[in-house]
Design a protein around this motif. Structure first.
Motif, PDB file in Angstrom:
ATOM      1  N   LYS B  54       1.027  -1.353   0.154  1.00 17.25           N
ATOM      2  CA  LYS B  54       0.093  -0.270   0.163  1.00 17.25           C
ATOM      3  C   LYS B  54       0.965   1.881  -0.504  1.00 17.25           C
ATOM      4  CE  LYS B  54      -3.086   2.257   3.146  1.00 17.25           C
ATOM      5  NZ  LYS B  54      -4.298   3.187   1.734  1.00 17.25           N
ATOM      6  N   GLY B  55       0.448   2.446  -0.599  1.00 14.84           N
ATOM      7  CA  GLY B  55       0.818   3.583  -0.984  1.00 14.84           C
ATOM      8  C   GLY B  55       2.218   3.851  -1.800  1.00 14.84           C
ATOM      9  N   GLU B  56       2.919   2.828  -2.124  1.00 19.38           N
ATOM     10  CA  GLU B  56       4.270   2.341  -3.330  1.00 19.38           C
ATOM     11  C   GLU B  56       3.886   2.574  -4.235  1.00 19.38           C
ATOM     12  OE1 GLU B  56       6.954  -1.002  -1.400  1.00 19.38           O
ATOM     13  OE2 GLU B  56       5.842  -1.722  -3.131  1.00 19.38           O
ATOM     14  N   ILE B  57       4.960   2.994  -4.918  1.00 21.61           N
ATOM     15  CA  ILE B  57       4.699   3.389  -6.402  1.00 21.61           C
ATOM     16  C   ILE B  57       6.379   2.457  -6.903  1.00 21.61           C
ATOM     17  CG2 ILE B  57       5.024   5.230  -8.156  1.00 21.61           C
ATOM     18  CD1 ILE B  57       5.579   7.979  -6.557  1.00 21.61           C
ATOM     19  N   HIS B  58       4.699   1.831  -7.614  1.00 17.92           N
ATOM     20  CA  HIS B  58       5.869   0.115  -8.739  1.00 17.92           C
ATOM     21  C   HIS B  58       6.629   0.507  -9.723  1.00 17.92           C
ATOM     22  CE1 HIS B  58       7.661  -4.077  -7.607  1.00 17.92           C
ATOM     23  NE2 HIS B  58       7.064  -3.767  -9.000  1.00 17.92           N
ATOM     24  N   GLY B  59       7.407   0.611 -10.045  1.00 16.47           N
ATOM     25  CA  GLY B  59       7.684   0.746 -11.509  1.00 16.47           C
ATOM     26  C   GLY B  59       7.686   0.128 -12.639  1.00 16.47           C
ATOM     27  N   ILE B  60       7.555  -0.715 -13.358  1.00 13.60           N
ATOM     28  CA  ILE B  60       7.909  -1.882 -14.694  1.00 13.60           C
ATOM     29  C   ILE B  60       8.371  -0.845 -14.956  1.00 13.60           C
ATOM     30  CG2 ILE B  60       6.426  -3.438 -16.141  1.00 13.60           C
ATOM     31  CD1 ILE B  60       5.577  -3.729 -13.512  1.00 13.60           C
ATOM     32  N   ILE B  61       9.875  -1.346 -15.612  1.00 12.54           N
ATOM     33  CA  ILE B  61      11.000  -0.772 -16.379  1.00 12.54           C
ATOM     34  C   ILE B  61      10.737  -2.326 -17.946  1.00 12.54           C
ATOM     35  CG2 ILE B  61      12.816   0.596 -16.642  1.00 12.54           C
ATOM     36  CD1 ILE B  61      10.743   1.400 -14.170  1.00 12.54           C
ATOM     37  N   GLY B  62      10.509  -1.336 -18.856  1.00 13.18           N
ATOM     38  CA  GLY B  62      10.287  -3.042 -20.006  1.00 13.18           C
ATOM     39  C   GLY B  62      10.887  -2.283 -20.933  1.00 13.18           C
ATOM     40  N   PRO B  63      11.692  -2.858 -21.779  1.00 14.23           N
ATOM     41  CA  PRO B  63      11.294  -1.807 -23.939  1.00 14.23           C
ATOM     42  C   PRO B  63       9.426  -2.661 -24.093  1.00 14.23           C
ATOM     43  CG  PRO B  63      12.295  -3.598 -23.850  1.00 14.23           C
ATOM     44  CD  PRO B  63      12.084  -3.446 -22.461  1.00 14.23           C
ATOM     45  N   ASP B  64       9.135  -1.346 -25.754  1.00 10.91           N
ATOM     46  CA  ASP B  64       8.074  -2.196 -26.124  1.00 10.91           C
ATOM     47  C   ASP B  64       8.381  -2.983 -26.522  1.00 10.91           C
ATOM     48  OD1 ASP B  64       7.570   0.364 -25.866  1.00 10.91           O
ATOM     49  OD2 ASP B  64       8.287   1.320 -28.253  1.00 10.91           O
ATOM     50  N   GLY B  65       6.959  -3.792 -26.264  1.00  5.61           N
ATOM     51  CA  GLY B  65       7.086  -5.440 -26.655  1.00  5.61           C
ATOM     52  C   GLY B  65       7.180  -6.416 -25.530  1.00  5.61           C
ATOM     53  N   ALA B  66       7.813  -6.100 -24.175  1.00  2.00           N
ATOM     54  CA  ALA B  66       8.084  -7.053 -22.928  1.00  2.00           C
ATOM     55  C   ALA B  66       6.978  -7.246 -22.180  1.00  2.00           C
ATOM     56  CB  ALA B  66       8.333  -5.333 -21.603  1.00  2.00           C
ATOM     57  N   GLY B  67       5.836  -6.616 -22.724  1.00  2.00           N
ATOM     58  CA  GLY B  67       4.419  -7.362 -22.012  1.00  2.00           C
ATOM     59  C   GLY B  67       4.017  -6.867 -20.862  1.00  2.00           C
ATOM     60  N   LYS B  68       4.431  -5.496 -21.345  1.00  2.00           N
ATOM     61  CA  LYS B  68       4.196  -4.577 -19.693  1.00  2.00           C
ATOM     62  C   LYS B  68       1.973  -4.373 -19.855  1.00  2.00           C
ATOM     63  CE  LYS B  68       6.749  -0.745 -20.737  1.00  2.00           C
ATOM     64  NZ  LYS B  68       7.461  -0.945 -22.334  1.00  2.00           N
ATOM     65  N   GLY B 210      -1.312   7.620   0.079  1.00  2.00           N
ATOM     66  CA  GLY B 210      -1.740   6.452  -0.052  1.00  2.00           C
ATOM     67  C   GLY B 210      -2.391   5.256  -0.745  1.00  2.00           C
ATOM     68  N   ILE B 211      -2.421   6.793  -1.459  1.00  2.00           N
ATOM     69  CA  ILE B 211      -2.638   5.375  -2.806  1.00  2.00           C
ATOM     70  C   ILE B 211      -1.747   4.623  -3.860  1.00  2.00           C
ATOM     71  CG2 ILE B 211      -3.391   5.855  -5.278  1.00  2.00           C
ATOM     72  CD1 ILE B 211      -4.735   8.392  -4.430  1.00  2.00           C
ATOM     73  N   THR B 212      -1.812   3.592  -3.552  1.00  5.61           N
ATOM     74  CA  THR B 212      -0.788   2.650  -4.534  1.00  5.61           C
ATOM     75  C   THR B 212      -0.886   3.080  -5.980  1.00  5.61           C
ATOM     76  OG1 THR B 212      -1.592   0.806  -2.360  1.00  5.61           O
ATOM     77  CG2 THR B 212      -0.461  -0.153  -4.531  1.00  5.61           C
ATOM     78  N   ILE B 213       0.175   3.034  -6.341  1.00  7.17           N
ATOM     79  CA  ILE B 213       0.756   3.115  -8.306  1.00  7.17           C
ATOM     80  C   ILE B 213       1.781   2.071  -8.885  1.00  7.17           C
ATOM     81  CG2 ILE B 213       1.031   4.910  -9.267  1.00  7.17           C
ATOM     82  CD1 ILE B 213       1.011   6.971  -7.448  1.00  7.17           C
ATOM     83  N   LEU B 214       1.202   1.316  -9.450  1.00  6.80           N
ATOM     84  CA  LEU B 214       1.909   0.702 -10.316  1.00  6.80           C
ATOM     85  C   LEU B 214       1.754   1.591 -11.960  1.00  6.80           C
ATOM     86  CD1 LEU B 214       2.739  -1.987 -10.424  1.00  6.80           C
ATOM     87  CD2 LEU B 214       1.466  -2.866 -12.297  1.00  6.80           C
ATOM     88  N   VAL B 215       3.491   1.958 -12.553  1.00  2.97           N
ATOM     89  CA  VAL B 215       3.166   2.536 -13.595  1.00  2.97           C
ATOM     90  C   VAL B 215       4.511   1.404 -14.253  1.00  2.97           C
ATOM     91  CG1 VAL B 215       5.482   3.903 -12.195  1.00  2.97           C
ATOM     92  CG2 VAL B 215       4.229   4.961 -14.265  1.00  2.97           C
TER      93      VAL B 215
END
Lengths: 359, 335
Positions: B54-68, B210-215
């Motif tokens: 909760k409250g984390e900013i979680h980053g998904i790092i990857g190139p185009d086509g990685a499946g994000k 407190g907003i959880t963020i997936l970016v």
């Protein structure tokens, strides 16, 4: 309910802000009615006729006189011998030659049938005139008995083609616009990616699709009204039956078309496919199998069967009965029941097909 | 808040590689090279496992086509994961079974601008507020920071906004119902550097609330602004850690090489027997080397090959270096 209203508002804004599309939607029925009413005329008048009587006598004069009285024929006196006539006919300027053989008291009609409809009507008119003359002669020369034929054209005494095509255009235009616009507007949300956001919200898919149909229902009622006004005031087609019945049936038919549009939208992925599929599945059967242009009874058996699944056929049938013949529910209940059944089937299958996810 | 265990996703194309894939993707980008089997099925996600608190900013790092984007669509309940022993929940709700509940509490901003271009800024915002059974007024405090910046243009049609303003509007619309979890799929792609900076400042403030963020992002420099990041390649998570943890666990000797004739220099570096990898990295090259090579030895070697004024300096690894290393390992592992 708030969601539903907000969605309907949004749809109205899309339509109102897309002026060109709105003009097309509202313009199609007007243009079609005027085109069919004035440009396309299946009534045959002003048939060009030339006469050749090498040695005129009472017999030739009698027929000539009566042909002259007919309002359908225009005489071409300058064509006074068969060679000139033939040349003119070849050029397409002459519809009929009347050649007398005074010796055997015979008449030959040579008719330009490059347009079969026009040709056969010319023949019918001429035969009727000649037949009438013969009856007159028979009256003079005393016959044991005489058959008198009197015909009365009912429902469409002036044989106006508008009586035929106004119901047809209503059937075609209402369905085309409802089906195409509904399917396109849903598919557009998929294509522009807004469907993703809508799906990821609490909005129910059912709310969405029904909200989509409301503006098109409204537009179609505008179209329905403009078709009726134009055909009544401009083309002089009467509304013999109940206007209420006609409206009720049309709302049912519009609803059916909207449901068909929904079904198409659940099956295709882009706007072009939505347009192509709705156009083909509405226009072709609507024109060819609905009885709008070609009478269904003249079709091969298999096409007659096929025409049963074309909703436009039933709708046109009902409109003719109500609007032109002035009949009521007692006569149209069967067709109405078929339309209701078709609507339920379409609504049911599109609801089953609506997806709550992207795949 | 988000629990993902052993998530798989296979697109069955039926028609081989060309078929439905482009349409499924829907955001105008190709899916890149993915593992595909004999049937032409494309494996978009291959055993993804991670957790976001909760409250984390979680980053998904990857190139185009990685499946994000596929991952985002599964978490937002828009796509179904492959069947199998996996667990995917958002705020305790299962993405397949409880999709209605999930759709009440999430905010989603897809990878491509997905608002109504023919509606005005204000109309878009009001519409999305009503969709989530709320009003702009009620939650104005949530979006004030960001919507305040575009409010002067509230009567402008969304289609006439600049790229940065469009993204701000999209974020406002995704936030207007005060979501518990916010999913942002490449929110800063195509946005100018100043707006990107502002965007991340806003995300920081949201996470403080407190907003959880997936970016997700393809920009490596944005990784450092996340609480934790996952490096993604070809449908797999190669590593998940804090940005610091990711760079600290980097155990290669990393040098920066600068000089003239950079493309030729890169080729020469790759030909050197003691150089493990060499990549162009902005205006210099990053190379990893075997331990027996020294900085001076490499410089002399390059000078000997005719490159003058070559500078070789040991440097600290960045997230991008860690990413390159991890994806080399994945590629080698696949062979």
């Amino acid at each position: 309910m708030k969601q539903f209203i907000a969605f309907v508002n949004k749809e109205f804004r899309h339509i109102l802000r897309d002026r060109r599309t709105m003009l097309i939607i509202l313009g199609i029925p007007v243009v079609q009615i005027l085109l069919f009413g004035f440009a396309i005329n299946t009534e045959v008048k002003d048939l060009h006729v030339a006469l050749y009587a090498p040695s005129p006598n009472g017999f030739t004069n009698g027929i000539t006189e009566r042909l002259h009285q007919s309002e359908y024929f225009t005489f071409r006196a300058e064509l006074d011998d068969p060679i000139k006539m033939e040349e003119s006919m070849r050029k397409g300027n002459l519809d009929m030659m009347v050649l007398f053989d005074t010796e055997s008291e015979a008449v030959q009609l040579i008719i330009n049938s490059s347009d079969p409809n026009r040709g056969s009507i010319a023949a019918t008119y001429a035969m009727a005139v000649i037949g009438g003359y013969q009856q007159e002669l028979a009256g003079i020369t005393r016959m044991p008995f005489q058959i008198e034929v009197e015909n009365r054209m009912i429902y469409n005494p002036e044989m106006k083609s508008a009586y035929m095509f106004v119901p047809g255009i209503m059937g075609l235009v209402l369905m085309l616009i409802c089906t195409m616009m509904t399917s396109v507007s849903i598919v557009r949300e998929k294509e522009r990616g807004t469907m993703e956001v809508l799906l990821a919200s609490p909005l129910k898919q059912g709310t969405m699709v029904f909200a989509k149909t409301v503006p098109y229902l409204a537009l179609s009622l505008v179209n329905f009204t403009s078709i009726l006004l134009l055909s009544y005031y401009v083309l002089g087609v009467p509304i013999q039956g109940s206007l209420g019945t006609l409206t009720l049936i049309s709302v049912l038919y519009i609803f059916l078309s909207l449901a068909f549009g929904l079904l198409i939208s659940t099956l295709v992925r882009n706007q072009i496919n939505a347009v192509i599929i709705s156009a083909i599945s509405v226009i072709l059967p609507g024109l060819l199998l609905s009885g709008m242009i070609f009478p269904i009874v003249n079709m091969p058996q298999i096409l007659q069967w096929l025409s049963h699944i074309v909703p436009t056929r039933w709708y046109i049938d009902i409109v003719r009965k109500v609007m032109i013949q002035g009949l009521g529910w007692a006569v149209i209940w069967k067709e109405t029941a078929i339309l209701i059944g078709m609507s339920l089937l379409l609504v049911g299958s599109s609801i089953l097909n609506i997806k709550s996810r992207l795949e | 808040m988000i629990v993902v265990e052993n998530l798989h996703k296979t697109y069955s194309t039926g028609l081989g590689r060309k078929g439905k894939k482009g349409k499924d993707n829907g955001n105008g980008k190709g899916d890149g090279d993915r593992n595909s089997n004999r049937n032409g099925d494309v494996k978009a996600l291959n055993g993804v496992t991670f957790r976001v608190n909760k409250g984390e900013i979680h980053g998904i790092i990857g190139p185009d086509g990685a499946g994000k984007s596929t991952l985002f669509r599964i978490l937002t309940s828009l796509l179904l994961p492959d069947e199998g022993p996996s667990k995917v929940t958002v705020a305790g709700y299962d993405v397949v079974r409880d999709f209605r509940e999930i759709r009440q509490i999430i905010g989603y901003m897809p990878g491509r601008f997905s608002l109504y271009q023919d509606l005005t800024v204000e109309e878009n915002l009001n519409f999305f507020a009503t969709l989530f059974n709320t009003t702009v007024k009620e939650n104005y405090h949530v979006i004030k920071d960001i919507y305040g910046q575009i409010e002067p243009f509230k009567d402008r049609r969304a289609g006439a906004l600049s790229g940065g303003m469009k993204q701000k509007l999209a974020l406002s619309c995704a936030l207007v119902h005060r979501p518990t979890v916010l999913f942002l799929d490449e929110p800063t792609t195509g946005v100018d550097p100043v707006s990107r900076q502002e965007f991340w400042e806003i995300l920081d403030r949201l996470s403080e609330q407190g907003i959880t963020i997936l970016v997700s992002t393809a920009y490596m420099d944005e990784a450092n602004r996340c609480t934790r990041i996952s490096l993604m390649q070809a449908g797999r998570f190669m590593a998940t850690d804090t940005p610091k943890g990711i760079t600290e666990s980097y155990d290669e000797l990393l040098w920066s090489v600068e000089g003239e004739r950079m493309p030729a220099l890169l080729a020469e570096l790759r030909a050197h027997p003691d150089v493990k990898t060499a990549f162009a990295f902005g205006d210099n090259h990053h190379v990893t080397v075997k331990e027996r090579l020294s900085v001076d030895a490499l410089r002399e070697y390059l000078t000997g090959k005719g490159f003058n004024e070559v500078r070789v300096t040991p440097i600290e690894p960045t997230v991008e270096d860690a990413f390159m290393k991890a994806s080399m390992e994945v590629l080698n592992g696949n062979e």
